[in-house]
Design a protein around this motif. Structure first.
Motif, PDB file in Angstrom:
ATOM      1  N   GLY A  97      73.468   4.822  66.086  1.00 53.02           N
ATOM      2  CA  GLY A  97      72.525   4.103  65.246  1.00 53.02           C
ATOM      3  C   GLY A  97      71.508   5.026  64.608  1.00 53.02           C
ATOM      4  O   GLY A  97      71.123   6.042  65.187  1.00 53.02           O
ATOM      5  N   TYR A  98      71.108   4.697  63.386  1.00 55.37           N
ATOM      6  CA  TYR A  98      70.015   5.355  62.665  1.00 55.37           C
ATOM      7  C   TYR A  98      70.344   6.734  62.090  1.00 55.37           C
ATOM      8  O   TYR A  98      69.545   7.283  61.341  1.00 55.37           O
ATOM      9  CB  TYR A  98      68.767   5.500  63.540  1.00 55.37           C
ATOM     10  N   HIS A  99      71.480   7.330  62.447  1.00 52.46           N
ATOM     11  CA  HIS A  99      71.748   8.692  61.984  1.00 52.46           C
ATOM     12  C   HIS A  99      73.248   8.901  61.775  1.00 52.46           C
ATOM     13  O   HIS A  99      74.055   8.005  62.039  1.00 52.46           O
ATOM     14  CB  HIS A  99      71.171   9.709  62.962  1.00 52.46           C
ATOM     15  N   ILE A 100      73.620  10.098  61.322  1.00 49.58           N
ATOM     16  CA  ILE A 100      74.975  10.325  60.804  1.00 49.58           C
ATOM     17  C   ILE A 100      75.930  11.024  61.762  1.00 49.58           C
ATOM     18  O   ILE A 100      77.088  11.255  61.418  1.00 49.58           O
ATOM     19  CB  ILE A 100      74.913  11.140  59.493  1.00 49.58           C
ATOM     20  N   TRP A 101      75.479  11.364  62.982  1.00 47.97           N
ATOM     21  CA  TRP A 101      76.330  12.150  63.881  1.00 47.97           C
ATOM     22  C   TRP A 101      76.702  11.404  65.168  1.00 47.97           C
ATOM     23  O   TRP A 101      76.655  12.001  66.260  1.00 47.97           O
ATOM     24  CB  TRP A 101      75.638  13.464  64.236  1.00 47.97           C
ATOM     25  N   PRO A 102      77.100  10.142  65.116  1.00 43.74           N
ATOM     26  CA  PRO A 102      77.434   9.453  66.375  1.00 43.74           C
ATOM     27  C   PRO A 102      78.632  10.072  67.081  1.00 43.74           C
ATOM     28  O   PRO A 102      78.630  10.184  68.317  1.00 43.74           O
ATOM     29  CB  PRO A 102      77.737   8.025  65.922  1.00 43.74           C
ATOM     30  N   ASN A 103      79.648  10.485  66.337  1.00 44.14           N
ATOM     31  CA  ASN A 103      80.856  11.014  66.971  1.00 44.14           C
ATOM     32  C   ASN A 103      80.603  12.361  67.646  1.00 44.14           C
ATOM     33  O   ASN A 103      81.148  12.636  68.724  1.00 44.14           O
ATOM     34  CB  ASN A 103      81.977  11.136  65.940  1.00 44.14           C
ATOM     35  N   GLU A 104      79.777  13.182  67.041  1.00 47.87           N
ATOM     36  CA  GLU A 104      79.466  14.482  67.627  1.00 47.87           C
ATOM     37  C   GLU A 104      78.655  14.319  68.922  1.00 47.87           C
ATOM     38  O   GLU A 104      78.884  15.032  69.910  1.00 47.87           O
ATOM     39  CB  GLU A 104      78.697  15.338  66.629  1.00 47.87           C
ATOM     40  N   VAL A 105      77.719  13.369  68.914  1.00 49.77           N
ATOM     41  CA  VAL A 105      76.913  13.115  70.120  1.00 49.77           C
ATOM     42  C   VAL A 105      77.802  12.572  71.241  1.00 49.77           C
ATOM     43  O   VAL A 105      77.743  13.042  72.385  1.00 49.77           O
ATOM     44  CB  VAL A 105      75.767  12.130  69.798  1.00 49.77           C
ATOM     45  N   ILE A 106      78.633  11.582  70.922  1.00 49.17           N
ATOM     46  CA  ILE A 106      79.515  11.003  71.936  1.00 49.17           C
ATOM     47  C   ILE A 106      80.474  12.051  72.477  1.00 49.17           C
ATOM     48  O   ILE A 106      80.744  12.109  73.690  1.00 49.17           O
ATOM     49  CB  ILE A 106      80.278   9.798  71.361  1.00 49.17           C
ATOM     50  N   ALA A 107      81.002  12.899  71.596  1.00 49.42           N
ATOM     51  CA  ALA A 107      81.944  13.941  72.033  1.00 49.42           C
ATOM     52  C   ALA A 107      81.310  14.860  73.066  1.00 49.42           C
ATOM     53  O   ALA A 107      81.950  15.235  74.060  1.00 49.42           O
ATOM     54  CB  ALA A 107      82.426  14.739  70.828  1.00 49.42           C
TER      55      ALA A 107
ATOM     56  N   GLU B 254      64.187   5.043  54.924  1.00 46.48           N
ATOM     57  CA  GLU B 254      63.145   4.721  55.907  1.00 46.48           C
ATOM     58  C   GLU B 254      63.470   5.317  57.275  1.00 46.48           C
ATOM     59  O   GLU B 254      62.567   5.618  58.058  1.00 46.48           O
ATOM     60  CB  GLU B 254      62.980   3.209  56.023  1.00 46.48           C
ATOM     61  N   PHE B 255      64.760   5.513  57.562  1.00 48.34           N
ATOM     62  CA  PHE B 255      65.135   6.134  58.830  1.00 48.34           C
ATOM     63  C   PHE B 255      64.675   7.587  58.889  1.00 48.34           C
ATOM     64  O   PHE B 255      64.285   8.081  59.942  1.00 48.34           O
ATOM     65  CB  PHE B 255      66.651   6.086  59.021  1.00 48.34           C
ATOM     66  N   ALA B 256      64.735   8.266  57.744  1.00 48.58           N
ATOM     67  CA  ALA B 256      64.281   9.661  57.685  1.00 48.58           C
ATOM     68  C   ALA B 256      62.764   9.730  57.866  1.00 48.58           C
ATOM     69  O   ALA B 256      62.248  10.592  58.604  1.00 48.58           O
ATOM     70  CB  ALA B 256      64.676  10.274  56.348  1.00 48.58           C
ATOM     71  N   GLN B 257      62.053   8.839  57.216  1.00 46.72           N
ATOM     72  CA  GLN B 257      60.596   8.867  57.324  1.00 46.72           C
ATOM     73  C   GLN B 257      60.144   8.541  58.751  1.00 46.72           C
ATOM     74  O   GLN B 257      59.134   9.100  59.225  1.00 46.72           O
ATOM     75  CB  GLN B 257      59.978   7.843  56.348  1.00 46.72           C
ATOM     76  N   ALA B 258      60.884   7.698  59.442  1.00 43.82           N
ATOM     77  CA  ALA B 258      60.548   7.362  60.825  1.00 43.82           C
ATOM     78  C   ALA B 258      60.594   8.589  61.718  1.00 43.82           C
ATOM     79  O   ALA B 258      59.784   8.730  62.645  1.00 43.82           O
ATOM     80  CB  ALA B 258      61.489   6.279  61.353  1.00 43.82           C
ATOM     81  N   LEU B 259      61.526   9.509  61.455  1.00 41.81           N
ATOM     82  CA  LEU B 259      61.590  10.745  62.241  1.00 41.81           C
ATOM     83  C   LEU B 259      60.382  11.631  61.956  1.00 41.81           C
ATOM     84  O   LEU B 259      59.864  12.288  62.860  1.00 41.81           O
ATOM     85  CB  LEU B 259      62.865  11.512  61.917  1.00 41.81           C
TER      86      LEU B 259
ATOM     87  N   THR C  83      65.090  19.058  58.537  1.00 38.04           N
ATOM     88  CA  THR C  83      66.521  19.156  58.239  1.00 38.04           C
ATOM     89  C   THR C  83      67.244  17.885  58.672  1.00 38.04           C
ATOM     90  O   THR C  83      68.114  17.364  57.955  1.00 38.04           O
ATOM     91  CB  THR C  83      67.132  20.375  58.954  1.00 38.04           C
ATOM     92  N   SER C  84      66.884  17.368  59.838  1.00 36.01           N
ATOM     93  CA  SER C  84      67.492  16.134  60.324  1.00 36.01           C
ATOM     94  C   SER C  84      67.168  14.969  59.399  1.00 36.01           C
ATOM     95  O   SER C  84      68.042  14.140  59.080  1.00 36.01           O
ATOM     96  CB  SER C  84      66.990  15.839  61.742  1.00 36.01           C
ATOM     97  N   SER C  85      65.932  14.891  58.935  1.00 39.06           N
ATOM     98  CA  SER C  85      65.516  13.807  58.038  1.00 39.06           C
ATOM     99  C   SER C  85      66.234  13.888  56.693  1.00 39.06           C
ATOM    100  O   SER C  85      66.683  12.867  56.155  1.00 39.06           O
ATOM    101  CB  SER C  85      64.001  13.858  57.826  1.00 39.06           C
ATOM    102  N   ARG C  86      66.356  15.086  56.160  1.00 40.69           N
ATOM    103  CA  ARG C  86      67.026  15.239  54.859  1.00 40.69           C
ATOM    104  C   ARG C  86      68.498  14.861  54.943  1.00 40.69           C
ATOM    105  O   ARG C  86      69.073  14.347  53.970  1.00 40.69           O
ATOM    106  CB  ARG C  86      66.870  16.674  54.355  1.00 40.69           C
ATOM    107  N   SER C  87      69.116  15.080  56.087  1.00 44.99           N
ATOM    108  CA  SER C  87      70.523  14.709  56.226  1.00 44.99           C
ATOM    109  C   SER C  87      70.697  13.196  56.144  1.00 44.99           C
ATOM    110  O   SER C  87      71.734  12.711  55.673  1.00 44.99           O
ATOM    111  CB  SER C  87      71.085  15.243  57.540  1.00 44.99           C
ATOM    112  N   ILE C  88      69.711  12.447  56.581  1.00 48.41           N
ATOM    113  CA  ILE C  88      69.740  10.990  56.412  1.00 48.41           C
ATOM    114  C   ILE C  88      69.590  10.634  54.934  1.00 48.41           C
ATOM    115  O   ILE C  88      70.327   9.794  54.403  1.00 48.41           O
ATOM    116  CB  ILE C  88      68.625  10.327  57.236  1.00 48.41           C
ATOM    117  N   GLU C  89      68.654  11.274  54.263  1.00 46.94           N
ATOM    118  CA  GLU C  89      68.413  10.985  52.845  1.00 46.94           C
ATOM    119  C   GLU C  89      69.610  11.340  51.977  1.00 46.94           C
ATOM    120  O   GLU C  89      69.793  10.765  50.899  1.00 46.94           O
ATOM    121  CB  GLU C  89      67.163  11.725  52.383  1.00 46.94           C
ATOM    122  N   ASP C  90      70.431  12.270  52.428  1.00 51.48           N
ATOM    123  CA  ASP C  90      71.635  12.652  51.694  1.00 51.48           C
ATOM    124  C   ASP C  90      72.829  11.754  52.020  1.00 51.48           C
ATOM    125  O   ASP C  90      73.924  11.975  51.500  1.00 51.48           O
ATOM    126  CB  ASP C  90      72.009  14.108  52.007  1.00 51.48           C
TER     127      ASP C  90
END
Length: 245
Positions: free
Chosen positions: A39-49, A236-241, A223-230
């Protein structure tokens, strides 16, 4: 015995990697995750792995639960909005999330005394219940008695605290919110996790044998926030970080 506990990574891989590096330096004897890998970000598979690679015992969080009836189509993978974060998750990892447990219980016997540790995402009553620092004490004590917990560890609110309450007969009970690795909400942008240390004297009447350390870990928030914006996720998820709110 040193036990590392973390929660609410929310697919924020840079924060997760920074936390793991710090955690490894502490050389814990055991590691537990209290849920919300996604949730909220782009790397769920990498985290789960990485969780699966390390064999970390993990609870199901309320965001992990969102994959249970999720149907992904070509259109949903190209649709902007909050749900995009869940459509990114591979089917294999969805199956993993579906089978995660709700609670974990550890029973220690130190100096012939029993010490029960219980782990939940929100609470032992509900996956999405918020246990906060100002939650009514009577309510929490009832919750602890119901769960037969001397120490209750939770996540979900993303707001860390350690609260010690006297339960009678000289006994103390603890509730600890371990904060969030990937989406803090307490005004501190650094990821948070807990290192619990139990010595031979740890018991319900000796708090000195129980040490709770909140470890804050800096990472590259921008860097993490910009990856959400891209991505197709809401900005709003990026700004929350950036503001940790």
């Amino acid at each position: 015995m040193k036990i590392a506990l973390f929660s609410d990574v929310h697919a924020n891989l840079p924060a997760f990697e920074a936390m793991l590096q710090d955690m490894d330096s502490q050389m814990p004897d055991a590691v537990y995750c209290l849920g919300d890998l996604v949730g909220y970000h782009i790397w769920p598979n990498e985290v789960i792995a990485e969780i699966r690679k390390r064999g970390i015992a993990t609870l199901k969080g309320n965001h992990d639960e969102k994959v249970e009836n999720l149907i992904t189509t070509a259109d949903s993978l190209n649709e902007q909005g909050k749900k995009y974060a869940y459509h990114l998750i591979s089917e294999d990892n969805r199956e993993y999330l579906r089978t995660l447990p709700a609670h974990i219980r550890l029973e220690f016997k130190l100096n012939t005394e029993k010490l029960n540790l219980v782990f939940a995402h929100g609470s032992t009553r509900s996956i999405d219940e918020y246990i906060l620092i100002d939650t009514d004490e009577t309510y929490i004590l009832d919750l602890l008695q119901e769960a037969d917990a001397d120490l209750l560890f939770v996540g979900h609110s993303h707001k860390p605290f350690h609260r010690v309450m006297q339960a009678g007969n000289g006994r103390f009970q603890h509730v600890i919110n371990i904060g969030s690795v990937g989406k803090p909400k307490d005004g501190d942008t650094r990821g948070c996790y807990v290192m619990l240390t139990l010595d031979n004297n740890a018991s319900v009447i000796n708090n000195e044998g129980i040490k709770i350390e909140f470890r804050r870990v800096a990472y590259d928030v921008e860097t993490s926030s910009r990856s959400i914006e891209d991505s197709l996720l809401p900005n709003e998820f990026a700004q929350a970080l950036r503001i940790a709110k």
